[in-house]
Design an enzyme around this catalytic site. Sequence first.
Site, PDB file in Angstrom:
ATOM      1  N   TYR A  29       0.872  -1.182   0.000  1.00 47.55           N
ATOM      2  CA  TYR A  29       0.000   0.000   0.000  1.00 47.55           C
ATOM      3  C   TYR A  29       0.900   1.219   0.000  1.00 47.55           C
ATOM      4  O   TYR A  29       1.645   1.428   0.950  1.00 47.55           O
ATOM      5  CB  TYR A  29      -0.851  -0.067   1.264  1.00 47.55           C
ATOM      6  CG  TYR A  29      -1.770   1.092   1.502  1.00 47.55           C
ATOM      7  CD1 TYR A  29      -2.706   1.469   0.550  1.00 47.55           C
ATOM      8  CD2 TYR A  29      -1.725   1.792   2.708  1.00 47.55           C
ATOM      9  CE1 TYR A  29      -3.577   2.520   0.792  1.00 47.55           C
ATOM     10  CE2 TYR A  29      -2.591   2.832   2.957  1.00 47.55           C
ATOM     11  CZ  TYR A  29      -3.512   3.192   1.997  1.00 47.55           C
ATOM     12  OH  TYR A  29      -4.375   4.239   2.239  1.00 47.55           O
ATOM     13  N   TYR A 183     -11.663  -4.671   7.557  1.00 44.96           N
ATOM     14  CA  TYR A 183     -10.307  -4.324   8.008  1.00 44.96           C
ATOM     15  C   TYR A 183     -10.334  -3.221   9.063  1.00 44.96           C
ATOM     16  O   TYR A 183      -9.795  -3.352  10.155  1.00 44.96           O
ATOM     17  CB  TYR A 183      -9.445  -3.889   6.817  1.00 44.96           C
ATOM     18  CG  TYR A 183      -8.168  -3.231   7.256  1.00 44.96           C
ATOM     19  CD1 TYR A 183      -7.094  -4.004   7.691  1.00 44.96           C
ATOM     20  CD2 TYR A 183      -8.041  -1.845   7.295  1.00 44.96           C
ATOM     21  CE1 TYR A 183      -5.933  -3.403   8.138  1.00 44.96           C
ATOM     22  CE2 TYR A 183      -6.877  -1.244   7.749  1.00 44.96           C
ATOM     23  CZ  TYR A 183      -5.831  -2.027   8.168  1.00 44.96           C
ATOM     24  OH  TYR A 183      -4.689  -1.429   8.634  1.00 44.96           O
ATOM     25  N   HIS A 184     -11.000  -2.112   8.704  1.00 46.03           N
ATOM     26  CA  HIS A 184     -10.951  -0.935   9.574  1.00 46.03           C
ATOM     27  C   HIS A 184     -11.731  -1.144  10.854  1.00 46.03           C
ATOM     28  O   HIS A 184     -11.503  -0.470  11.844  1.00 46.03           O
ATOM     29  CB  HIS A 184     -11.476   0.288   8.837  1.00 46.03           C
ATOM     30  CG  HIS A 184     -10.795   0.470   7.518  1.00 46.03           C
ATOM     31  ND1 HIS A 184     -11.160  -0.238   6.392  1.00 46.03           N
ATOM     32  CD2 HIS A 184      -9.746   1.240   7.161  1.00 46.03           C
ATOM     33  CE1 HIS A 184     -10.365   0.105   5.394  1.00 46.03           C
ATOM     34  NE2 HIS A 184      -9.498   0.986   5.824  1.00 46.03           N
ATOM     35  N   LYS A 548     -10.174  16.830  16.899  1.00 46.50           N
ATOM     36  CA  LYS A 548      -9.196  16.418  15.902  1.00 46.50           C
ATOM     37  C   LYS A 548      -9.060  17.498  14.840  1.00 46.50           C
ATOM     38  O   LYS A 548      -9.934  17.640  14.003  1.00 46.50           O
ATOM     39  CB  LYS A 548      -9.626  15.106  15.243  1.00 46.50           C
ATOM     40  CG  LYS A 548      -9.547  13.919  16.177  1.00 46.50           C
ATOM     41  CD  LYS A 548      -9.804  12.624  15.454  1.00 46.50           C
ATOM     42  CE  LYS A 548      -8.763  12.299  14.425  1.00 46.50           C
ATOM     43  NZ  LYS A 548      -7.431  12.041  14.956  1.00 46.50           N
ATOM     44  N   ASP A 552      -7.664  13.928   9.180  1.00 44.44           N
ATOM     45  CA  ASP A 552      -7.649  12.510   9.521  1.00 44.44           C
ATOM     46  C   ASP A 552      -8.819  12.213  10.448  1.00 44.44           C
ATOM     47  O   ASP A 552      -9.087  12.944  11.377  1.00 44.44           O
ATOM     48  CB  ASP A 552      -6.274  12.166  10.121  1.00 44.44           C
ATOM     49  CG  ASP A 552      -6.340  11.447  11.434  1.00 44.44           C
ATOM     50  OD1 ASP A 552      -6.968  10.386  11.484  1.00 44.44           O
ATOM     51  OD2 ASP A 552      -5.773  11.946  12.414  1.00 44.44           O
ATOM     52  N   HIS A 554      -9.684   9.261  12.168  1.00 45.32           N
ATOM     53  CA  HIS A 554      -9.673   8.163  13.143  1.00 45.32           C
ATOM     54  C   HIS A 554      -9.966   8.757  14.515  1.00 45.32           C
ATOM     55  O   HIS A 554      -9.076   9.232  15.207  1.00 45.32           O
ATOM     56  CB  HIS A 554      -8.317   7.463  13.161  1.00 45.32           C
ATOM     57  CG  HIS A 554      -8.008   6.747  11.887  1.00 45.32           C
ATOM     58  ND1 HIS A 554      -7.463   7.376  10.811  1.00 45.32           N
ATOM     59  CD2 HIS A 554      -8.176   5.455  11.519  1.00 45.32           C
ATOM     60  CE1 HIS A 554      -7.303   6.489   9.820  1.00 45.32           C
ATOM     61  NE2 HIS A 554      -7.746   5.328  10.233  1.00 45.32           N
TER      62      HIS A 554
END
Lengths: 681, 328
Positions: A29, A183-184, A548, A552, A554
């Site tokens: 990746y 996945y996440h 945040k 991003d 997350h």
Amino acid sequence: MSETTPQAHQLHDADGNVVHDKPWIIRTYSGHSSARASNELYRANLKAGQTGLSIAFDLATQCGYDSDDPIARPEVGKVGVPINSLDDFELLFDQIPIEQMNTSMTINSTAMWLLALYVALARERGIDTKQLNGTTQNDLIKEYLARGTYIFPPAESLRIIAEMYEFCLHEIPAWNASNICSYHLQEAAATPTQELAFALANAISLLDLLKERGRFSVEEFERFVGRISFLVNAGIRFIEEMCKMRAFSEMWEDITANRYGVKNPKFRRFRYGVQVNSLGLTEAQPENNAWRILIEALGVTLSRDARARAVQLPTWNEALSLPRPWDQQWALRLQQILAYETDLLEYPDLFDGSPVIASKVAQLRADAQREIDSIMDMGGVVPAIESGYMKSALVRSMSERVSAINTGEQIVVGLNKWTEGIPTPLLSGDDGGIFKVDDAAAHETIDNLERTRASRDPERAKNAIAALQAAARSGESMMEPSIECALARVTTGEWAGALREVFGEYRPATGVEGQQLGLEADRVDQLRSRVAQLADRIGHRPRIVVGKPGLDGHSNGAEVIAVSARHVGFDVVYAGIRLSPEEIVRSAVEEDADVIGASVLSGSHIELARQILAQLDSFGARDRIALVFGGIIPPDDIHTLEEMGVRRVFTPADYELIDIMEQIVDVIEAGAAEEAALSAR
Amino acid sequence: MTAVSAPAPAALEELVEGGRRLEPHAVGRLISLFQDRRTEAAASRQAVLKMLDERGRAHDAVVIGVTGTPGSGKSTLLGRVGAELLRADDKLTVAILAIDPSSPISGGALLGDRTRMRTTDDPRLFFRSEAADAELGGLSPSSFQVCRLLSRLFDCVIVETVGIGQSEGDIRHLADHVYLVVAPLGGDELQLMKAGIIEIPDSFVVNKCDEPAAKQTHRQLRATLWLARPDDGDQLPVFLTSAKTGEGIEALRDAFATQIAAGRVTDPGARDRYFFERWVKDEWGRAGLVHLHGPLGGASTLLGDDGDLDRASAAFNKSFQDMIGARA
């Protein structure tokens, strides 16, 4: 051993000849800095034996902003390649024959745009789009739950995905329009049961929607089901993970055959790629991560019946920074050794008939089915997202995980056990073992963007945007209008901005409620009474603004901090994600906060800290409001941040929440003492 | 460590001037002063109010109360209406005070409304969160104090609370107008509203009216009002709004604007007496109330003409402690 008698431990073709399996698609990746720099990297990786491309885009591209947008500026080229227009795509794929590539793009809310760019590139090169092959990740459900790069509300996002499937079925039949990602979810601490249930419920909701839209014949619908693919995670509990993959295959077979009546077994196959786990990688003793990654890779390759079709591995230093080309090469070599040196690909499934494996798979299936049923009872994934149900479940799993590591119940070598060790020589090179993005690269990207804007036909661009908005409003497919936008050199920010105007922007449930933290009761009690005393001294409960800055998304780490702070007695203003430095400071100033807690995982911490401190100055609040940072921040940068005026920097090594809270109270106490000294003077 | 002392007079002067210019940092700090629980903060508050009153404030802001259960979308709605108010009148200034419940165990609170509220960066719209110091919501003990400040700085103060628990009486006395926001919901849930909560508001909002259940909720609300408030139920305005589609936002904005233009409608004396009595009850219980209404001759005597809660509280504390001391 006879050459003619088939043996149970061998693989045979239809004529009885002994054969070996072909290896999975081997990818890394990657993408960074600029289209030109990424192009060089891809060509080097292809030369090194990589068999597919996996493109990482920067956050501005993922969130639909041009590189020169103020909110995007600190992020340009940080976690992937910035793409502003078709001109950047021409650079990115320069000298790469896209008709021969299997190209995977990790792109979601702007996936339709990136696919339109790819199709436009093919058309300009005179390539038949039927030859194109690859995947746009395009799973918005997990964006709302874990990753955070959504733009539009759920219903509109699902419409975009559906239109891409409808377009691809005829125009690019070998393209995976989306990739259902569990996945996440595991990165957000989903248990194997949650990973199975949420991913499958997600796929069911997508299939139900496409069926309801009714734009396929029965035969086409079967083919469409066959195009659904998954991106799965593999963690360190590798036996359970292998069983999870088997459970996935069995459950998908059941869903496609029974819920959708798919007759052709080929279209019922569970097709999946893997990116192995990054959540469990540690900043402490980072060399240990190499072993973790190897073991996790075994979990998704050992069992032939549940083997991944494509594998991407993280790099050993991912918890420290972005990987360097050498780190990626090292990860690539692991896959090559596993596929080409070992005898892994010579055998039929090793676990068929094992009662242990069968029982574990049955248990996972039963648990996951119960969870799927309860999501379906709520009306499917969209209501389960909008009500905050799925998000809360994940946040709870994350806090249980953190709690188990805090108490030592879950051993993480080098982190909470055997923490003494010889320092790693891997970090002692000239570059400190980490990758730094060249700041000049962003200038190059922005120069290109300005050139594109100046040289295009403005009339054509304007009309293309108007046609896109008209389609968005009328319910017609936005795919062809997007391709025309691409050809007209419309930019990423313009494309997303045009649709933002029509669809609005989504604000999700935060999932900060209802967490179990598992903090040590004694220390919590002590800290609470310290907080109460502090409140008496300063006249209010300590106030923290948690948010945040940057793009991003997350958000789970920030949310755990917010909940912990309330738990010890703070008044917590949770300001959310995707904030400009101005917004986060304005919040803190209006709330008269004692401290700002900013969480940044994208690598833009220095720029963001500089901007936040400058904003504090402009509001005249620099002396009043302390700033602390959390995120993936290399040791050198910690020092730089502290010199700039950031009061504390927390990294993944600070996994003890109560330590973090105590240090934040230290910061406020020190500030209060300074203020008292000042006013006494 | 020494206690943090109250701001020096010069610093206070600077804060007041900054506050009058609506500088966010100054307003933010002044609000903290009006929430401050330390005894020495009272003198600073009195000084601030005196300065503000002397410097000729041109208006006495209308206070609009907005209550509604969590999930009714009132924060998003208020963000939209606030932005629309500013757009329609380029002089208007608005402060929003959003009150969230506190945890009964840690005392801490999670104040999350900012994520939904902020739709403009115009300095004429100021937003502040406040913790209720009570599990079920309602006003914070200092909300009244903060409103005394904000109504001297802004043209309009909007107070947003979770409408359950003890809050209805409080908001009724604090605000000139009270709105109740409901989201489309099932019939059973609406039944709950018959008791208490429905008797206070002057206006109702059925929010998220783009959802299919909204029509039915609207009908049920009308029917419930007809039963629960036979005198005025028919005349009470019910707004249908959707922050998503923008429907009804302008109508609600116009209602707010009309109320802002009309000025204060509640009797400030009654409001001051109510919150002083509430304070006495919180601090000293029923015995305190008996003492207030008996020997001290009621709230008005202590509050005086200017309705100064801090001075009245100090006087009450002294009198009550003297009485206890005399008995012991």
